[in-house]
Design an enzyme around this catalytic site. Structure first.
Site, PDB file in Angstrom:
ATOM      1  N   GLY A   1       0.796  -1.220   0.000  1.00  0.00           N
ATOM      2  CA  GLY A   1       0.000   0.000   0.000  1.00  0.00           C
ATOM      3  C   GLY A   1       0.826   1.267   0.000  1.00  0.00           C
ATOM      4  N   TYR A  14     -12.482   5.344  13.033  1.00  0.00           N
ATOM      5  CA  TYR A  14     -11.364   5.671  12.133  1.00  0.00           C
ATOM      6  C   TYR A  14     -11.181   7.189  12.075  1.00  0.00           C
ATOM      7  CZ  TYR A  14      -8.626   5.746   7.764  1.00  0.00           C
ATOM      8  OH  TYR A  14      -7.655   5.949   6.806  1.00  0.00           O
TER       9      TYR A  14
HETATM   10  N1  LIG Z   1      -6.323   3.628   1.391  1.00  0.00           N
HETATM   11  C1  LIG Z   1      -6.894   4.787   1.596  1.00  0.00           C
HETATM   12  O1  LIG Z   1      -7.864   5.152   0.918  1.00  0.00           O
HETATM   13  C2  LIG Z   1      -6.361   5.716   2.629  1.00  0.00           C
HETATM   14  C3  LIG Z   1      -5.438   5.306   3.583  1.00  0.00           C
HETATM   15  N2  LIG Z   1      -4.957   6.201   4.490  1.00  0.00           N
HETATM   16  C4  LIG Z   1      -3.978   5.816   5.484  1.00  0.00           C
HETATM   17  O2  LIG Z   1      -2.786   5.395   4.846  1.00  0.00           O
HETATM   18  C5  LIG Z   1      -2.085   4.503   5.708  1.00  0.00           C
HETATM   19  C6  LIG Z   1      -1.671   3.278   4.927  1.00  0.00           C
HETATM   20  O3  LIG Z   1      -2.841   2.576   4.554  1.00  0.00           O
HETATM   21  P1  LIG Z   1      -2.989   1.763   3.194  1.00  0.00           P
HETATM   22  O4  LIG Z   1      -1.688   1.665   2.534  1.00  0.00           O
HETATM   23  O5  LIG Z   1      -4.142   2.295   2.471  1.00  0.00           O
HETATM   24  O6  LIG Z   1      -3.427   0.364   3.796  1.00  0.00           O
HETATM   25  P2  LIG Z   1      -2.857  -1.110   3.534  1.00  0.00           P
HETATM   26  O7  LIG Z   1      -3.769  -1.982   4.301  1.00  0.00           O
HETATM   27  O8  LIG Z   1      -2.669  -1.344   2.083  1.00  0.00           O
HETATM   28  O9  LIG Z   1      -1.411  -1.080   4.219  1.00  0.00           O
HETATM   29  C7  LIG Z   1      -1.254  -0.900   5.590  1.00  0.00           C
HETATM   30  C8  LIG Z   1      -0.020  -1.658   6.056  1.00  0.00           C
HETATM   31  O10 LIG Z   1       0.097  -1.456   7.464  1.00  0.00           O
HETATM   32  C9  LIG Z   1       0.344  -2.698   8.070  1.00  0.00           C
HETATM   33  N3  LIG Z   1      -0.132  -2.712   9.447  1.00  0.00           N
HETATM   34  C10 LIG Z   1      -1.409  -2.732   9.886  1.00  0.00           C
HETATM   35  N4  LIG Z   1      -1.444  -2.832  11.219  1.00  0.00           N
HETATM   36  C11 LIG Z   1      -0.158  -2.864  11.644  1.00  0.00           C
HETATM   37  C12 LIG Z   1       0.449  -2.981  12.903  1.00  0.00           C
HETATM   38  N5  LIG Z   1      -0.274  -3.120  14.020  1.00  0.00           N
HETATM   39  N6  LIG Z   1       1.801  -2.963  12.988  1.00  0.00           N
HETATM   40  C13 LIG Z   1       2.546  -2.864  11.868  1.00  0.00           C
HETATM   41  N7  LIG Z   1       2.027  -2.782  10.627  1.00  0.00           N
HETATM   42  C14 LIG Z   1       0.681  -2.773  10.516  1.00  0.00           C
HETATM   43  C15 LIG Z   1      -0.408  -3.710   7.219  1.00  0.00           C
HETATM   44  O11 LIG Z   1       0.046  -5.048   7.422  1.00  0.00           O
HETATM   45  C16 LIG Z   1      -0.145  -3.170   5.826  1.00  0.00           C
HETATM   46  O12 LIG Z   1       1.033  -3.697   5.283  1.00  0.00           O
HETATM   47  C17 LIG Z   1      -3.012   4.213   6.881  1.00  0.00           C
HETATM   48  O13 LIG Z   1      -2.645   4.995   7.977  1.00  0.00           O
HETATM   49  C18 LIG Z   1      -4.367   4.644   6.344  1.00  0.00           C
HETATM   50  O14 LIG Z   1      -5.240   4.983   7.376  1.00  0.00           O
HETATM   51  C19 LIG Z   1      -5.325   7.527   4.470  1.00  0.00           C
HETATM   52  C20 LIG Z   1      -6.214   7.974   3.544  1.00  0.00           C
HETATM   53  C21 LIG Z   1      -6.820   7.113   2.561  1.00  0.00           C
HETATM   54  C1  LIG Z   2     -13.872   9.442   3.462  1.00  0.00           C
HETATM   55  C2  LIG Z   2     -13.117   8.346   2.860  1.00  0.00           C
HETATM   56  C3  LIG Z   2     -11.807   8.709   2.314  1.00  0.00           C
HETATM   57  C4  LIG Z   2     -10.678   8.329   2.784  1.00  0.00           C
HETATM   58  C5  LIG Z   2     -10.740   7.654   4.051  1.00  0.00           C
HETATM   59  C6  LIG Z   2      -9.634   6.778   4.286  1.00  0.00           C
HETATM   60  O1  LIG Z   2      -8.700   7.206   4.933  1.00  0.00           O
HETATM   61  C7  LIG Z   2      -9.689   5.443   3.819  1.00  0.00           C
HETATM   62  C8  LIG Z   2     -10.746   4.826   3.292  1.00  0.00           C
HETATM   63  C9  LIG Z   2     -10.537   3.486   2.871  1.00  0.00           C
HETATM   64  C10 LIG Z   2     -11.412   2.609   2.433  1.00  0.00           C
HETATM   65  C11 LIG Z   2     -12.807   2.724   2.227  1.00  0.00           C
HETATM   66  C12 LIG Z   2     -13.451   1.651   1.827  1.00  0.00           C
HETATM   67  C13 LIG Z   2     -14.855   1.577   1.516  1.00  0.00           C
HETATM   68  C14 LIG Z   2     -15.338   0.462   1.063  1.00  0.00           C
HETATM   69  C15 LIG Z   2     -16.720   0.101   0.707  1.00  0.00           C
HETATM   70  O2  LIG Z   2     -17.649   1.119   0.664  1.00  0.00           O
HETATM   71  C16 LIG Z   2     -16.688  -0.634  -0.598  1.00  0.00           C
HETATM   72  O3  LIG Z   2     -17.895  -1.219  -0.796  1.00  0.00           O
HETATM   73  C17 LIG Z   2     -16.227   0.256  -1.739  1.00  0.00           C
HETATM   74  C18 LIG Z   2     -16.548  -0.372  -3.052  1.00  0.00           C
HETATM   75  C19 LIG Z   2     -15.785  -0.323  -4.119  1.00  0.00           C
HETATM   76  C20 LIG Z   2     -14.448   0.279  -4.201  1.00  0.00           C
HETATM   77  C21 LIG Z   2     -14.241   0.681  -5.635  1.00  0.00           C
HETATM   78  C22 LIG Z   2     -12.828   0.838  -6.024  1.00  0.00           C
HETATM   79  O4  LIG Z   2     -11.974   0.020  -5.658  1.00  0.00           O
HETATM   80  O5  LIG Z   2     -12.579   1.790  -6.765  1.00  0.00           O
END
Ligand SMILES: NC(=O)C1=CN([C@@H]2O[C@H](COP(=O)(O)OP(=O)(O)OC[C@H]3O[C@@H](n4cnc5c(N)ncnc54)[C@H](O)[C@@H]3O)[C@@H](O)[C@H]2O)C=CC1
Ligand SMILES: CC/C=C\CC(=O)/C=C/C=C\C=C\C=C\[C@@H](O)[C@@H](O)C/C=C\CCC(=O)O
Length: 265
Positions: free
Chosen positions: A16, A151
């Protein structure tokens, strides 16, 4: 700060956004130690990145950052590998409205612990070299969202904590810069999460606002690291408007009423 030759500690780097940030930093000449609770994926990512960038510039250390000892050991490993940590990215986060304690422990608790570990190590007034702390919040930390109140609360906490330290009277002596990253939705495994309220609300939101690539957001993190004058910055990143600084000020509007917090672009 120019990432070239700098040492980085990052949490949640196996996939991610974390992995995306690690890759950008390596391409700019930094050395990175990342931790993750997902050991299999962490090792695989380490191996792929070592093949691409070199075996002596990127390292994985298994750690669950909700565990005090494991988190401290991972940070300590970065210090012992590199002698110093210049950039700390507290990125690990989860979305799970069925387990508020875990969300708060990882998204808020570990960001606070990681920041304090980094501050203690970096602060110039205690013999450190200064540095940058990047805390990953979310657009959810600036808004309200009935689909994921826990969250949202955890991300508001990140912003309050980070901007408060940035305003510390000791900040210039510490020589540690504090920044928050607030991305909108990104294409990562988090988008597959189903443990939320009213999933249709988020689906609708994603349809209206779109989903960004990890690369676009990781580029914005490089901007945060490179800009020397952004202490206290809240960098919002959205698909429609790109990366924009929101500056948070505590304002006395008329000398009579309560102080208010105001964000300006
Ligand atoms: N994906 C999204 O739409 C958004 C994500 N974020 C933030 O970005 C950051 C990264 O998230 P993503 O890359 O999207 O998620 P992701 O799920 O793809 O990656 C998160 C990583 O953190 C690791 N992780 C989770 N819990 C852990 C723990 N207790 N100790 C060590 N590692 C841990 C997971 O194993 C994973 O590799 C998070 O803080 C998330 O809240 C912010 C805005 C939007
Ligand atoms: C306000 C939300 C914006 C950012 C918040 C944030 O930090 C992370 C949000 C992460 C995940 C949200 C997931 C929502 C999932 C469900 O509603 C699914 O049913 C979404 C369905 C399809 C996703 C379509 C796509 O992959 O483009």
């Amino acid at each position: 700060m120019d990432p070239q030759g700098k040492s980085v500690f990052l949490t949640g780097g196996a996939q991610g956004l974390g992995r995306g940030i690690v890759e950008k930093l390596l391409s700019l000449g930094a050395k990175v130690l990342f931790c993750d609770v997902d050991v299999e994926r962490g090792k695989a990512t380490e191996s792929e990145l070592q093949t691409q960038y070199g075996a002596d510039v990127v390292f994985f250390h298994p750690a669950d950052v909700s565990d005090d000892e494991q988190h401290k050991a991972a940070f300590g490993m970065a210090v012992s590998k590199f002698e110093t940590v210049d950039i700390c990215v507290n990125n690990a986060g989860i979305l799970n409205e069925s387990n508020w304690e875990k969300v708060m422990a990882i998204n808020a608790g570990a960001v606070i612990r990681g920041s304090l570990l980094a501050l203690e190590h970096m602060r110039r007034d205690r013999g450190g070299r200064g540095g940058v702390i990047i805390n990953v919040a979310s657009i959810a930390g600036l808004n309200v969202n009935p689909a994921c109140p826990t969250y949202c609360a955890s991300k508001h906490a990140v912003i309050g904590f980070t901007t408060s330290w940035a305003m510390s009277p000791g900040q210039k002596d510490h020589a540690v810069r504090w920044c928050c990253l607030c991305p909108d939705a990104m294409e990562t495994s988090m988008l597959k999460v189903t443990d939320i309220h009213y999933p249709e609300m988020l689906e609708e939101y994603l349809k209206d606002n779109g989903v960004m690539s990890v690369s676009q957001v990781a580029d914005a993190v490089m901007k945060l690291i490179q800009d020397p004058d952004n202490n206290g910055a809240i960098l919002e990143v959205t698909l429609k408007k790109g990366a924009r600084y929101r500056r948070r000020q505590v304002v006395d509007r008329d000398g009579v009423n309560d102080l208010v917090i105001m964000d300006t672009y």
